[in-house]
Design an enzyme around this catalytic site. Structure first.
Site, PDB file in Angstrom:
ATOM      1  N   HIS A 101       0.883  -1.164   0.000  1.00 45.57           N
ATOM      2  CA  HIS A 101       0.000   0.000   0.000  1.00 45.57           C
ATOM      3  C   HIS A 101       0.924   1.218   0.000  1.00 45.57           C
ATOM      4  O   HIS A 101       2.020   1.165   0.575  1.00 45.57           O
ATOM      5  CB  HIS A 101      -0.836   0.108   1.279  1.00 45.57           C
ATOM      6  CG  HIS A 101      -1.757  -1.030   1.571  1.00 45.57           C
ATOM      7  ND1 HIS A 101      -1.355  -2.157   2.221  1.00 45.57           N
ATOM      8  CD2 HIS A 101      -3.080  -1.178   1.339  1.00 45.57           C
ATOM      9  CE1 HIS A 101      -2.405  -2.969   2.370  1.00 45.57           C
ATOM     10  NE2 HIS A 101      -3.456  -2.406   1.848  1.00 45.57           N
ATOM     11  N   ASP A 104       2.336   1.954   3.369  1.00 47.96           N
ATOM     12  CA  ASP A 104       3.281   0.977   3.936  1.00 47.96           C
ATOM     13  C   ASP A 104       4.706   1.417   3.634  1.00 47.96           C
ATOM     14  O   ASP A 104       5.640   1.083   4.364  1.00 47.96           O
ATOM     15  CB  ASP A 104       3.147  -0.411   3.285  1.00 47.96           C
ATOM     16  CG  ASP A 104       1.766  -0.997   3.396  1.00 47.96           C
ATOM     17  OD1 ASP A 104       1.046  -0.616   4.323  1.00 47.96           O
ATOM     18  OD2 ASP A 104       1.432  -1.851   2.548  1.00 47.96           O
TER      19      ASP A 104
HETATM   20  C1  XUL Z   1      -7.593  -6.680   4.469  1.00 44.17           C
HETATM   21  C2  XUL Z   1      -6.777  -7.079   3.304  1.00 44.17           C
HETATM   22  C3  XUL Z   1      -5.916  -6.012   2.700  1.00 44.17           C
HETATM   23  C4  XUL Z   1      -5.813  -6.086   1.218  1.00 44.17           C
HETATM   24  C5  XUL Z   1      -5.067  -4.944   0.594  1.00 44.17           C
HETATM   25  O1  XUL Z   1      -8.389  -7.682   4.978  1.00 44.17           O
HETATM   26  O2  XUL Z   1      -6.792  -8.218   2.906  1.00 44.17           O
HETATM   27  O3  XUL Z   1      -4.670  -6.090   3.300  1.00 44.17           O
HETATM   28  O4  XUL Z   1      -5.183  -7.268   0.824  1.00 44.17           O
HETATM   29  O5  XUL Z   1      -5.600  -3.710   0.917  1.00 44.17           O
END
Ligand code: XUL
Ligand code: CO
Length: 441
Positions: A101, A104
């Site tokens: 993300h 992150d």
């Molecule tokens: C949350 C989840 C996230 C997504 C990416 O449950 O799985 O980490 O994978 O936003």
């Protein structure tokens, strides 16, 4: 460069008889399975957020794991230390992909502009780290659920200013993904849903989400993104009702808004089980619609009703997952992203290694067993035979090709009288067949 995991070795394949906890028992990257190496079948990926950021904080207590990697959290030095740790980790374990993300990678600054400048700096650093290495970006995404501004969602928010901020984050996250050569871009609609219909215009919100996705596709294609966009379904948590409930719901949404050519599913095991399905069910629904894109590899706990994001250990599940993937012809732009975290009391660097060894070995063994199931052919043969009354009769063939009429079917029913029972499903036989495959070399 200072070694971070200095007491931990490069992890190699030693085979199932090895008693070395820091060795692979099943993941043998060069082993050929159904004509391809394990490494080619299994595009394992490290999730930046769990592995390099999460410290084990939960609703009842502070973190237990130290992820400072020698730098002060909240600084760009720390962001770089995480890159150093991540690359050393991936190289030591032979992990060839990572997912991230935006937030992150860098601490979020007060303005989008400043955050974007930080993202430019860190992606330069990551890109330089990637040079000459067999390490790639599987997918990127924007975190549109953590910051308080997203309390009512991003695409589904009631505030046009928040919506535009989300668009800004997506634009930058797409820039970063393309810069790092990412194969996919994920939308996980964590807060795209609602708490109560008393304050919600569901149709309005869903139209806005679709519009945001359309803009993302147009922008992504304009900057040369040729990979897949993914929706990652999840029924609830954090919201009570999330719009991307499961694969079937998300696929219906994509088709309704004309997004199905650019999007596929990113199926997460623990999300499928939260939706009341098996992992295999959501993989099958995606595959049969030509939309099996990628996998967030983890598992939940059957005794707990939330997203525990555990490293996968259930080899029945990994086998049936790999069975679906092999039968779908593989994942074009996808992989197996360990969206998984160590348990809170497993807080050491060594535990980080052991988590991935467990996950990678579980999937390697799953791949071996899935290939055996396919090569054995009895399961496939049984399913084929089970529907043979359609393939072996004239009326069956007409039904399948859409040429039969209701009257014609009714006439056959009248002529034949009461039909015989449809034949045993033989579930117990098939489950013991699966056991035989699982426990025989
Ligand atoms: C949350 C989840 C996230 C997504 C990416 O449950 O799985 O980490 O994978 O936003
Ligand atoms: Co996920």
């Amino acid at each position: 460069m200072k070694e971070i995991f200095s007491n931990l070795p490069k992890v190699c394949y030693e085979g199932p008889k090895s008693q070395n906890p820091l060795a692979f028992k099943y993941y043998d990257p060069e082993r050929i399975v159904m004509g391809k190496t394990m490494k080619e079948h299994l595009h394992f990926s490290m999730a930046w957020w769990h592995n390099l950021c999460a410290t084990g904080v939960d609703m009842f207590g502070a973190g237990t794991a130290d992820k400072t990697f020698g730098a002060a959290p909240g600084t760009m030095e720390h962001a770089k230390a995480k890159v150093d740790a991540g690359f050393e980790f991936m190289e030591k374990l032979g992990i060839r992909y990572f997912c991230f993300h935006d937030v992150d990678l860098v601490p979020e600054a007060p303005t989008l502009k400043e955050t974007n400048a930080r993202l430019d700096e860190i992606t330069d650093y990551i890109k330089q780290k990637m040079e000459g290495k067999d390490i790639h970006c599987l997918w990127g995404t924007a975190n549109m659920f953590g910051n308080p501004r997203f309390m009512n969602g991003a695409g589904s928010t009631n505030s046009v200013d928040v919506y535009c901020h989300a668009a800004g984050q997506i634009k930058k996250a797409l820039d970063c993904t393309v810069k790092l050569g990412g194969e996919g871009y994920v939308f996980w609609g964590g807060r795209e849903g609602y708490e109560t219909l008393l304050n919600t215009d569901m149709k309005f919100e869903q139209e806005n989400i679709a519009a945001l996705m359309k803009m993302a596709v147009e922008y992504g294609r304009s900057i040369g993104f040729t990979g897949d966009f993914f929706i990652e379904p999840k029924p609830k948590e954090p919201m009570k009702h999330q719009y991307d409930f499961d694969a079937a719901t998300a696929i219906g949404f994509l088709r309704q808004y004309g997004l199905d050519k650019d999007f596929k599913m990113n199926i997460e095991a623990n999300h499928a089980t939260l939706a009341g399905h098996t992992f295999q069910h959501d993989l099958r629904v995606s595959a049969m619609n030509g939309m099996l894109g990628s996998v967030d590899a983890n598992q939940g706990d059957y005794l707990l009703g939330w997203d525990t994001d555990q490293f996968p250990s259930n080899v029945y599940d990994t086998t049936l997952c790999m069975y679906e993937i092999l039968k779908a012809g593989g994942l074009a732009h996808g992989g197996l992203n360990f969206d998984a975290k160590n348990r809170r009391p497993s807080y050491t660097y060594e535990d980080m290694f052991l988590g991935f060894i467990l996950g990678m070995d579980s999937f390697a063994l799953g791949l071996i067993k899935a290939a055996k199931l396919i090569e054995d052919g009895r399961l496939d043969g049984f399913v084929k035979e089970r529907y043979s009354s359609y393939t072996q009769t004239e009326i069956g063939q007409k039904i399948r090709s859409g040429k039969a009429t209701l009257a014609e079917c009714a006439a056959i029913a009248e002529k034949n009288g009461a039909p015989a029972l449809p034949g045993s499903g033989r579930q117990e036989y098939l489950e013991s067949l699966l056991n035989t495959i699982m426990f025989t070399d």
